[in-house]
Scaffold this active site. Structure first.
Site, mmCIF file in Angstrom:
data_model
loop_
_atom_site.group_PDB
_atom_site.id
_atom_site.type_symbol
_atom_site.label_atom_id
_atom_site.label_comp_id
_atom_site.label_asym_id
_atom_site.label_seq_id
_atom_site.Cartn_x
_atom_site.Cartn_y
_atom_site.Cartn_z
ATOM 1 N N GLY A 146 0.791 -5.046 0.961
ATOM 2 C CA GLY A 146 -0.236 -5.302 0.017
ATOM 3 C C GLY A 146 0.176 -5.766 -1.298
ATOM 4 O O GLY A 146 -0.421 -6.328 -1.861
ATOM 5 N N GLU A 199 -0.294 -9.219 -0.916
ATOM 6 C CA GLU A 199 -1.921 -9.637 -0.539
ATOM 7 C C GLU A 199 -2.448 -9.795 -2.041
ATOM 8 O O GLU A 199 -3.139 -10.630 -2.313
ATOM 9 C CB GLU A 199 -2.237 -8.377 0.303
ATOM 10 C CG GLU A 199 -2.132 -8.694 1.709
ATOM 11 C CD GLU A 199 -2.640 -7.390 2.482
ATOM 12 O OE1 GLU A 199 -2.447 -6.391 2.204
ATOM 13 O OE2 GLU A 199 -3.120 -7.756 3.758
ATOM 14 N N GLU A 210 4.164 -4.798 7.490
ATOM 15 C CA GLU A 210 3.164 -3.796 8.250
ATOM 16 C C GLU A 210 3.632 -3.595 9.469
ATOM 17 O O GLU A 210 3.363 -2.544 9.902
ATOM 18 C CB GLU A 210 1.804 -4.428 7.765
ATOM 19 C CG GLU A 210 1.202 -4.223 6.426
ATOM 20 C CD GLU A 210 1.527 -5.295 5.632
ATOM 21 O OE1 GLU A 210 2.466 -6.103 5.780
ATOM 22 O OE2 GLU A 210 1.013 -5.629 4.486
ATOM 23 N N ALA A 261 0.660 -1.218 -0.097
ATOM 24 C CA ALA A 261 0.194 0.048 -0.017
ATOM 25 C C ALA A 261 0.896 1.204 -0.207
ATOM 26 O O ALA A 261 2.053 1.128 0.483
ATOM 27 C CB ALA A 261 -0.980 -0.013 1.394
HETATM 28 C C1 LIG Z 1 -10.404 6.423 8.782
HETATM 29 C C2 LIG Z 1 -9.096 5.389 9.236
HETATM 30 C C3 LIG Z 1 -8.930 4.800 8.006
HETATM 31 C C4 LIG Z 1 -8.285 3.246 8.200
HETATM 32 C C5 LIG Z 1 -8.818 2.493 7.032
HETATM 33 C C6 LIG Z 1 -8.317 1.258 7.423
HETATM 34 C C7 LIG Z 1 -8.446 0.213 6.048
HETATM 35 C C8 LIG Z 1 -7.260 0.370 5.155
HETATM 36 C C9 LIG Z 1 -7.041 -0.695 4.375
HETATM 37 C C10 LIG Z 1 -5.553 -0.686 3.926
HETATM 38 C C11 LIG Z 1 -5.093 -2.183 3.585
HETATM 39 C C12 LIG Z 1 -3.648 -1.979 3.749
HETATM 40 C C13 LIG Z 1 -3.297 -3.431 3.523
HETATM 41 C C14 LIG Z 1 -1.532 -3.349 3.893
HETATM 42 O O1 LIG Z 1 -1.304 -4.552 3.814
HETATM 43 C C15 LIG Z 1 -1.088 -2.459 4.017
HETATM 44 C C16 LIG Z 1 0.366 -2.288 3.322
HETATM 45 O O2 LIG Z 1 0.845 -2.650 2.391
HETATM 46 S S1 LIG Z 1 1.352 -1.101 4.380
HETATM 47 C C17 LIG Z 1 2.955 -0.981 3.308
HETATM 48 C C18 LIG Z 1 3.779 -2.515 3.469
HETATM 49 N N1 LIG Z 1 5.026 -2.193 2.532
HETATM 50 C C19 LIG Z 1 6.133 -1.701 3.192
HETATM 51 O O3 LIG Z 1 5.984 -1.237 4.362
HETATM 52 C C20 LIG Z 1 7.378 -1.626 2.465
HETATM 53 C C21 LIG Z 1 8.051 -0.488 2.806
HETATM 54 N N2 LIG Z 1 9.149 -0.388 1.810
HETATM 55 C C22 LIG Z 1 10.352 -1.032 2.016
HETATM 56 O O4 LIG Z 1 10.682 -1.818 2.562
HETATM 57 C C23 LIG Z 1 11.486 -0.287 0.793
HETATM 58 O O5 LIG Z 1 11.192 0.880 0.380
HETATM 59 C C24 LIG Z 1 11.691 -1.352 -0.449
HETATM 60 C C25 LIG Z 1 11.929 -2.615 0.044
HETATM 61 C C26 LIG Z 1 10.226 -1.251 -1.036
HETATM 62 C C27 LIG Z 1 12.596 -0.734 -1.452
HETATM 63 O O6 LIG Z 1 13.938 -0.443 -0.663
HETATM 64 P P1 LIG Z 1 14.753 0.662 -1.478
HETATM 65 O O7 LIG Z 1 15.059 0.017 -2.712
HETATM 66 O O8 LIG Z 1 15.963 0.872 -0.445
HETATM 67 O O9 LIG Z 1 14.179 2.071 -1.645
HETATM 68 P P2 LIG Z 1 13.668 2.963 -0.442
HETATM 69 O O10 LIG Z 1 13.238 2.267 0.613
HETATM 70 O O11 LIG Z 1 14.780 4.100 -0.233
HETATM 71 O O12 LIG Z 1 12.418 3.507 -1.137
HETATM 72 C C28 LIG Z 1 12.336 4.339 -2.351
HETATM 73 C C29 LIG Z 1 11.302 5.394 -2.273
HETATM 74 O O13 LIG Z 1 9.977 4.881 -2.265
HETATM 75 C C30 LIG Z 1 9.256 4.844 -1.015
HETATM 76 N N3 LIG Z 1 8.310 4.073 -0.831
HETATM 77 C C31 LIG Z 1 8.612 2.712 -0.487
HETATM 78 N N4 LIG Z 1 7.786 2.078 -0.143
HETATM 79 C C32 LIG Z 1 6.855 2.791 -0.205
HETATM 80 C C33 LIG Z 1 5.489 2.477 0.285
HETATM 81 N N5 LIG Z 1 4.791 1.228 0.508
HETATM 82 N N6 LIG Z 1 4.407 3.508 0.171
HETATM 83 C C34 LIG Z 1 4.941 4.718 -0.179
HETATM 84 N N7 LIG Z 1 6.256 5.068 -0.725
HETATM 85 C C35 LIG Z 1 7.136 4.047 -0.225
HETATM 86 C C36 LIG Z 1 10.206 5.352 -0.083
HETATM 87 O O14 LIG Z 1 9.700 6.165 0.978
HETATM 88 C C37 LIG Z 1 11.370 6.180 -0.967
HETATM 89 O O15 LIG Z 1 10.863 7.425 -1.170
HETATM 90 P P3 LIG Z 1 11.378 8.578 -0.460
HETATM 91 O O16 LIG Z 1 10.797 9.724 -1.200
HETATM 92 O O17 LIG Z 1 13.061 8.430 -0.676
HETATM 93 O O18 LIG Z 1 11.247 8.827 0.758
#
Ligand SMILES: CCCCCCCCCCCCCC(=O)CC(=O)SCCNC(=O)CCNC(=O)[C@H](O)C(C)(C)COP(=O)(O)OP(=O)(O)OC[C@H]1O[C@@H](n2cnc3c(N)ncnc32)[C@H](O)[C@@H]1OP(=O)(O)O
Ligand SMILES: NC(=O)C1=CN([C@@H]2O[C@H](COP(=O)(O)OP(=O)(O)OC[C@H]3O[C@@H](n4cnc5c(N)ncnc54)[C@H](O)[C@@H]3O)[C@@H](O)[C@H]2O)C=CC1
Length: 723
Positions: A101, A104, A124, A60
């Site tokens: 996600g 998922e 997450e 997500a």
């Molecule tokens: C009223 C209340 C409302 C409540 C509603 C409730 C219902 C909501 C339903 C939602 C259901 C959600 C389901 C879910 O499962 C949720 C998720 O999926 S949460 C996300 C899980 N994923 C992560 O945590 C992955 C995080 N990312 C990483 O681990 C690394 O970035 C990755 C391995 C992918 C890549 O690593 P690397 O190559 O080293 O690059 P960077 O880490 O430097 O990232 C590059 C760049 O991309 C940005 N970024 C990475 N992942 C995300 C992301 N998931 N979302 C947004 N942005 C992301 C990162 O910040 C970097 O950008 P910068 O500008 O440099 O910060």
């Protein structure tokens, strides 16, 4: 955002949302449209979902979580239901990572294949939530309960081979992932889909769920002390075995909503982006990570094979960077080499490295007893005693010995980089590289630029930090930089609390309950009471006075010397088996409260005429944290740190400030700056002899606003630019 490609009888949906294919609103829309379009096209017999660029999907879009309006339809679960209910088989073809996600989405598909090098996981929990698009309900149906609980509550990623072993993948591919997906699709066309729909199958080991849950819960409570999300993850997986699929999914949604709105998740999401923002350095002259190239570093020298030098050498050789380790004393050199070998043996034992990899590391490490041996290296890191004159002598000598392009770095924990640089004729190539103890474990590298450090030098040490796997933050030189300068106020208050009624274990316990991995006295035992003593002596020398255990004030400033009494008794901490605590030589990891230390403290108080009383935990937290917060605002005001996020990253990675509380600046923002300012003023009045309570101007300015100013705008108030 999702490219729709027809390839013979297949529809390829390629997620195209750089840099990491997060599932932003348009991606979710694109996936739904793609599946519907493919189902409506009679020519299409199967659908492949793939990611463009370096990864399948990072999950997500975390940025949307702080903007609830962005979590609009189609939400991920309805995207998933469209995929699962497709009348034509949907195959996810994973390369790079499938996270959160992203995984998922794959679990909604009927089949999952992945490249050999791919990694999948549910991270997450690391941002304080759970896989809330049915991840906690679907995974156990493939992998079993125990594995699902572990994977989801830990946030760990696993490789394709393990994912296959645990039923998550249907195939691990060695060739081109798209081509393999097309071949795979052709083979499954026409096969019944119902048994491939995870919502239609049961959790196999459901009858064991309570026992599995209890074991996992006990582990999680111990391992992730104080954190809510891991427990919610377990509860949600438990529901998958106790309820119908739909009910468990609805319950999962309730749990994720609660977590997402909670303080810990907000702090953890902030921490995720703060960490990434730290590497985006910028100097006041305008040079930045975007416009400055680092120099190449192929060989290094480390001076001093003590606690820090040995640890730093480990960091470098582990990353394949050759090191010449220089010690003045051959015996100390031998001891240092043994320490390094022992540290690597530890990694082998923990299976973080193979014996062969250890041997390779040791091959690129050479010992020496003369600085002359560093004539040809690209970069030197000095880690000798904290003594300005000694460091200046060494830098002057290095300036003569090393080739003109060599960068000269100091691991000093407090000293002014300009004063070290001025001993050389290359101040542009002098920089602080401040590692934290133990250097081979602590992830922080605080790089410190002086007034003459060049942008290229900065770029090079920032890149070096990345290369050796550190979270690297850039700060400007001043006494103690950001980390030790702000932490010193925290430590000073902890020492004053000893004089007013607490024992080391009382303070450590309260701060550990707050979430710090280790209280300040355990940390002091680890880094060495002698190191702190040396620093205090240096400061006193520079200020022109003699510091003894009798000293209580200098220049109107309150001083606590209890630690110096321990130093004089030879209690240096873990290295001597005794410090603020005592240690059994067979278990140096377990600090044991020592009545001798209590006696030293009580004697000290009696000698100094200090009254002791019971101090409530809230005061311990406020005194230690708000004193530090006030100093953090000064650091920001003086632009020693460029942004509050940098300070928080330093506290998280240097001092184990709980990520789920964000860091001192984030914590202050949550408490509210008005309240923080009021308490700082209160303690300033109560303790007029501690200058760290003089309220920061920036804090005062920000607190005087009728509405809270968001952290992202604090910088605008620096140097009177606002108000
Ligand atoms: C009223 C209340 C409302 C409540 C509603 C409730 C219902 C909501 C339903 C939602 C259901 C959600 C389901 C879910 O499962 C949720 C998720 O999926 S949460 C996300 C899980 N994923 C992560 O945590 C992955 C995080 N990312 C990483 O681990 C690394 O970035 C990755 C391995 C992918 C890549 O690593 P690397 O190559 O080293 O690059 P960077 O880490 O430097 O990232 C590059 C760049 O991309 C940005 N970024 C990475 N992942 C995300 C992301 N998931 N979302 C947004 N942005 C992301 C990162 O910040 C970097 O950008 P910068 O500008 O440099 O910060
Ligand atoms: N110990 C800690 O927790 C941290 C220390 N630092 C800083 O790192 C530096 C080193 O500290 P430690 O490793 O703790 O000290 P240490 O006392 O463990 O090691 C210093 C080593 O330098 C060697 N040495 C002294 N003069 C030398 C010379 N002229 N040539 C070659 N070797 C020489 C000594 O023999 C000793 O082995 C200090 O500046 C300290 O402030 C920085 C971060 C944390």
């Amino acid at each position: 955002m999702v490219d729709y490609i027809i390839d013979q009888n297949l529809a390829i949906l390629a997620v195209n949302n750089p840099p990491v294919n997060a599932l932003s609103h348009h991606v979710r829309e694109g996936l739904v449209e793609g599946i519907k379009k493919a189902n409506a096209n009679d020519q299409v017999t199967a659908i492949v979902i793939i990611g463009k660029g370096k990864i399948f999907c990072s999950g997500a879009d975390i940025r949307e979580f702080s903007n609830h309006a962005a979590i609009k339809d189609p939400v991920l679960t309805s995207v998933g239901h469209t995929i699962e209910n497709s009348g034509k088989p949907v195959i996810s073809a994973i390369h790079g990572n499938a996270l959160g996600g992203g995984l998922e989405v794959a679990l909604f598909c009927h089949y999952r294949i992945a490249s050999e090098s791919a990694r999948v996981g549910f991270p997450e929990v690391l941002i304080g939530i759970l896989p809330g698009a049915e991840g906690t309900v679907r995974l156990p149906r493939l992998s079993g309960l125990s594995f699902a609980m572990d994977m989801i509550a830990s946030g760990k990623q696993i490789n394709a081979k393990d994912a296959f072993k645990h039923g998550i993948l249907d195939k691990v591919c060695t060739g081109n992932i798209l081509e393999e997906a097309k071949d795979f699709a052709k083979k499954v066309i026409g096969q019944p889909l119902d048994s491939r729909r995870l919502s239609r199958i049961n959790v196999e080991d459901a009858s064991n769920v309570d026992a599995v849950f209890e074991v996992a819960l006990a582990q999680v409570k111990k391992k992730y002390k104080g954190q809510i999300a891991p427990i919610y993850c377990l509860k949600s997986v438990r529901n998958s075995a106790k309820m119908s699929f739909d009910k468990a999914a609805a319950e999962e949604r309730r749990l994720i909503t609660e977590l997402m709105l909670g303080y810990q998740s907000i702090a953890l999401r902030y921490s995720f982006f703060a960490e990434r923002s730290a590497s985006k350095w910028r100097l006041p002259c305008g040079a930045s990570v975007n416009n400055t190239k680092p120099s190449k570093i192929e060989s290094t020298g480390v001076i001093g094979a003590g606690t820090m030098g040995s640890g730093i050498a480990v960091c470098l050789i582990r990353a394949g960077i050759p090191v010449i380790l220089v010690e003045k004393d051959p015996k100390m050199l031998e001891k240092g080499m043994e320490t390094i070998s022992g540290i690597l043996d530890g990694s082998v034992k923990l299976k973080r490295m193979t014996p062969g990899q250890k041997a390779k590391c040791m091959e690129i490490l050479k010992g020496a007893t003369s600085l002359d041996k560093l004539s040809n290296v690209d970069l030197v890191i000095e880690a000798v005693y904290e003594n300005l004159e000694l460091k200046r002598q060494i830098f002057a000598q290095l300036d003569k010995v090393c080739k003109p392009s060599t960068l000269l770095c100091s691991n000093t924990s407090t000293l002014d980089i300009d004063k070290i640089a001025s001993a050389t004729n290359r101040p542009d190539k002098v920089v602080g590289t401040h590692f934290f103890a133990p250097a081979f474990i602590m992830r922080l590298l605080e790089n410190v630029y002086g007034s003459k450090t060049s942008p290229t030098t900065v770029a090079t040490v920032m890149e070096l930090g990345r290369r050796i796997g550190k979270v690297t933050v850039l700060v400007k030189t001043c006494y103690g930089f950001v980390g030790n300068r702000t932490h010193q106020c925290f430590g000073a208050e902890a020492s004053f609390l000893l004089e007013e009624g607490c024992l080391p274990q009382d303070i450590d316990q309260v701060l550990e309950e707050f979430g710090m991995a280790m209280g300040p006295f355990k940390v002091s035992d680890l880094s060495g009471i002698d190191v702190g003593w040396r620093i205090r002596q240096e400061v006193a020398k520079a200020a022109g006075f003699k510091l003894t255990t009798e000293t209580r004030y200098h220049n109107g400033e309150r001083i606590s010397t209890v630690g110096d009494s321990l130093f004089e008794m030879g209690r240096y901490g873990i290295k001597t088996g005794k410090g603020w605590y005592k240690y059994d030589p067979t278990n140096l990891r377990k600090p044991v409260p020592d009545s001798d230390v209590a006696d030293v403290i009580l004697d000290h108080c009696a000698k100094m005429g200090l009254q002791r009383c019971k101090i409530p935990p809230q005061e311990i937290i406020e005194r230690c944290l708000f004193a530090a917060v006030n100093e953090c605002f000064r650091v920001l005001e003086e632009r020693v740190a460029e942004k509050p996020e940098d300070i928080d990253v330093i506290w998280q990675y240097g001092f184990s400030f709980p990520r789920y509380a964000g860091g001192p600046m984030f914590y202050a923002s949550q408490v509210g700056l008005k309240r923080v300012y009021e308490r700082v003023c209160f303690y300033h009045e109560k303790f007029p002899y501690s200058s760290h309570w003089i309220p920061s101007d920036l804090l005062r300015k920000l607190a005087s606003h009728s509405v809270e100013i968001p952290m992202s705008q604090w910088k605008e108030f620096v140097n009177g630019s606002k108000l």
